[in-house]
Design a protein around this motif. Sequence first.
Motif, PDB file in Angstrom:
ATOM      1  N   TYR A 270       0.814  -1.214   0.097  1.00  0.00           N
ATOM      2  CA  TYR A 270      -0.161  -0.073   0.045  1.00  0.00           C
ATOM      3  C   TYR A 270       0.855   1.249  -0.135  1.00  0.00           C
ATOM      4  N   PHE A 271       2.056   0.972   0.446  1.00  0.00           N
ATOM      5  CA  PHE A 271       2.887   2.255   0.419  1.00  0.00           C
ATOM      6  C   PHE A 271       3.002   2.648  -1.187  1.00  0.00           C
ATOM      7  N   LEU A 272       3.460   1.740  -2.178  1.00  0.00           N
ATOM      8  CA  LEU A 272       3.472   1.921  -3.409  1.00  0.00           C
ATOM      9  C   LEU A 272       2.307   2.418  -4.245  1.00  0.00           C
ATOM     10  N   MET A 273       1.198   1.985  -3.695  1.00  0.00           N
ATOM     11  CA  MET A 273      -0.222   2.320  -4.183  1.00  0.00           C
ATOM     12  C   MET A 273      -0.417   3.745  -3.978  1.00  0.00           C
ATOM     13  N   SER A 274      -0.059   4.051  -2.586  1.00  0.00           N
ATOM     14  CA  SER A 274      -0.409   5.527  -1.970  1.00  0.00           C
ATOM     15  C   SER A 274       0.634   6.411  -2.678  1.00  0.00           C
ATOM     16  N   LEU A 275       1.691   5.934  -2.885  1.00  0.00           N
ATOM     17  CA  LEU A 275       2.677   6.927  -3.666  1.00  0.00           C
ATOM     18  C   LEU A 275       2.406   7.142  -5.006  1.00  0.00           C
ATOM     19  N   SER A 276       1.980   6.163  -5.752  1.00  0.00           N
ATOM     20  CA  SER A 276       1.362   6.484  -7.043  1.00  0.00           C
ATOM     21  C   SER A 276       0.150   7.005  -7.210  1.00  0.00           C
ATOM     22  N   LEU A 277      -0.848   6.885  -6.232  1.00  0.00           N
ATOM     23  CA  LEU A 277      -2.199   7.509  -6.233  1.00  0.00           C
ATOM     24  C   LEU A 277      -2.002   9.104  -5.768  1.00  0.00           C
ATOM     25  N   SER A 278      -0.843   9.302  -5.335  1.00  0.00           N
ATOM     26  CA  SER A 278      -0.803  10.705  -4.622  1.00  0.00           C
ATOM     27  C   SER A 278      -0.336  11.669  -5.951  1.00  0.00           C
ATOM     28  N   GLN A 279      -0.074  10.942  -7.165  1.00  0.00           N
ATOM     29  CA  GLN A 279       0.147  11.799  -8.191  1.00  0.00           C
ATOM     30  C   GLN A 279      -1.053  12.149  -8.885  1.00  0.00           C
ATOM     31  N   LYS A 280      -2.121  11.679  -8.426  1.00  0.00           N
ATOM     32  CA  LYS A 280      -3.436  11.952  -9.336  1.00  0.00           C
ATOM     33  C   LYS A 280      -4.447  12.623  -8.601  1.00  0.00           C
ATOM     34  N   VAL A 281      -4.144  12.922  -7.223  1.00  0.00           N
ATOM     35  CA  VAL A 281      -4.939  13.270  -6.050  1.00  0.00           C
ATOM     36  C   VAL A 281      -4.908  14.895  -6.470  1.00  0.00           C
ATOM     37  N   SER A 282      -6.156  15.648  -6.332  1.00  0.00           N
ATOM     38  CA  SER A 282      -6.203  16.925  -6.522  1.00  0.00           C
ATOM     39  C   SER A 282      -5.256  17.621  -5.580  1.00  0.00           C
ATOM     40  N   LYS A 283      -4.493  18.773  -6.210  1.00  0.00           N
ATOM     41  CA  LYS A 283      -3.377  19.480  -5.349  1.00  0.00           C
ATOM     42  C   LYS A 283      -4.339  20.535  -4.454  1.00  0.00           C
ATOM     43  N   LYS A 284      -5.550  20.678  -4.600  1.00  0.00           N
ATOM     44  CA  LYS A 284      -6.321  21.317  -3.716  1.00  0.00           C
ATOM     45  C   LYS A 284      -6.389  20.603  -2.037  1.00  0.00           C
ATOM     46  N   LEU A 285      -6.309  19.435  -1.971  1.00  0.00           N
ATOM     47  CA  LEU A 285      -6.441  18.735  -0.805  1.00  0.00           C
ATOM     48  C   LEU A 285      -5.357  18.917   0.100  1.00  0.00           C
ATOM     49  N   SER A 286      -5.698  19.231   1.344  1.00  0.00           N
ATOM     50  CA  SER A 286      -4.587  19.418   2.372  1.00  0.00           C
ATOM     51  C   SER A 286      -4.118  18.104   2.685  1.00  0.00           C
ATOM     52  N   SER A 287      -3.056  18.148   3.609  1.00  0.00           N
ATOM     53  CA  SER A 287      -2.247  17.057   4.058  1.00  0.00           C
ATOM     54  C   SER A 287      -3.200  16.030   5.022  1.00  0.00           C
ATOM     55  N   LEU A 288      -4.125  16.822   5.734  1.00  0.00           N
ATOM     56  CA  LEU A 288      -4.958  15.761   6.442  1.00  0.00           C
ATOM     57  C   LEU A 288      -6.102  15.158   5.764  1.00  0.00           C
ATOM     58  N   GLN A 289      -6.410  15.830   4.642  1.00  0.00           N
ATOM     59  CA  GLN A 289      -7.278  15.292   3.756  1.00  0.00           C
ATOM     60  C   GLN A 289      -6.792  13.934   2.880  1.00  0.00           C
ATOM     61  N   ARG A 290      -5.537  14.035   2.671  1.00  0.00           N
ATOM     62  CA  ARG A 290      -4.817  13.364   1.956  1.00  0.00           C
ATOM     63  C   ARG A 290      -4.456  11.941   2.982  1.00  0.00           C
ATOM     64  N   ALA A 291      -4.266  12.143   4.379  1.00  0.00           N
ATOM     65  CA  ALA A 291      -4.035  11.320   5.284  1.00  0.00           C
ATOM     66  C   ALA A 291      -5.271  10.344   5.535  1.00  0.00           C
ATOM     67  N   LEU A 292      -6.430  11.081   5.574  1.00  0.00           N
ATOM     68  CA  LEU A 292      -7.771  10.305   5.707  1.00  0.00           C
ATOM     69  C   LEU A 292      -8.093   9.518   4.566  1.00  0.00           C
ATOM     70  N   MET A 293      -7.554  10.002   3.327  1.00  0.00           N
ATOM     71  CA  MET A 293      -7.950   9.149   2.144  1.00  0.00           C
ATOM     72  C   MET A 293      -7.037   7.855   2.172  1.00  0.00           C
ATOM     73  N   SER A 294      -6.022   8.113   2.576  1.00  0.00           N
ATOM     74  CA  SER A 294      -5.003   6.830   2.620  1.00  0.00           C
ATOM     75  C   SER A 294      -5.480   5.759   3.224  1.00  0.00           C
ATOM     76  N   PHE A 295      -6.491   5.952   4.308  1.00  0.00           N
ATOM     77  CA  PHE A 295      -7.142   4.898   5.248  1.00  0.00           C
ATOM     78  C   PHE A 295      -7.648   3.730   4.451  1.00  0.00           C
ATOM     79  N   CYS A 296      -8.205   4.237   3.260  1.00  0.00           N
ATOM     80  CA  CYS A 296      -9.001   3.382   2.412  1.00  0.00           C
ATOM     81  C   CYS A 296      -8.494   2.966   1.103  1.00  0.00           C
ATOM     82  N   VAL A 297      -7.066   3.144   1.025  1.00  0.00           N
ATOM     83  CA  VAL A 297      -6.340   2.581  -0.154  1.00  0.00           C
ATOM     84  C   VAL A 297      -6.274   1.264   0.065  1.00  0.00           C
ATOM     85  N   THR A 298      -6.968   0.543  -0.905  1.00  0.00           N
ATOM     86  CA  THR A 298      -7.151  -1.126  -1.104  1.00  0.00           C
ATOM     87  C   THR A 298      -6.725  -1.344  -2.651  1.00  0.00           C
TER      88      THR A 298
END
Length: 246
Positions: free
Chosen positions: A84-112
């Motif tokens: 999931y480290f690799l998946m999250s790293l890859s997905l971070s490139q597609k996440v909207s730049k408007k999202l805060s670090s906290l929002q990104r952290a909350l999103m990472s909980f449901c990376v499957t």
Amino acid sequence: MKKQNQVSFKKGLKLGVPIGIGYFSVSFAFGMMAVSSGLSPALAVLISMTNLTSAGQFAGLQVMTSGGSYVEMALTMLMINARYFLMSLSLSQKVSKKLSSLQRALMSFCVTDEIFAVASMESGDVTGWYWAGLMSMPYLGWSGGTLAGALVSGILPASLQDALGIALYGMFIAIIIPAAKHSKAIVMTLAIAVTASCILYYIPSFDCISSGFAVIIVTVISAGLMAYIAPIKEEKDEEEETCISC
């Protein structure tokens, strides 16, 4: 909620429905196994609500029932879920730049695996509202399936419990095949991944590699080779090429 946010949420929610159905069947089996191993239904549901990882939970349940230590549990979870480290790293490139670090952290909980596969195929940026919709049904399906399985533990035969796990693989194939029809690169990636998986599984020399590390190795090999063979051009590169040709 703005109209655009509503559209994004509904789109993610719709795409998450088949994932939620698949998760329900697998977590149903987990709920039954957890209760049959001595856990209470409430504890089984709590595990699913705070983890959302099928392989990790089944492996963790074995460590718990066998009286394993906290260190063993931590190392087991790290090995199985490190992909999931690799998946999250890859997905971070597609996440909207408007999202805060906290929002990104909350999103990472449901990376499957399945949520990552669907989000990765999204044409535009992955917004917070889209992600909220995409993760809703899988989360409810996973938690609800665990609860249902825990409550009916001991009623269904073992053969039916084992058969419930097949739905997850069928669902994942249904996600990949449509994308593979339109991309030779995806077909090549699948071929490399399948070949590497078979090598690690069938050759005795690799028996010491756990399933979690095997997934990481296969991911690095297939993604690394295809990134070199068929790299995706950035928009800036395409614009520069257009300007040069002009």
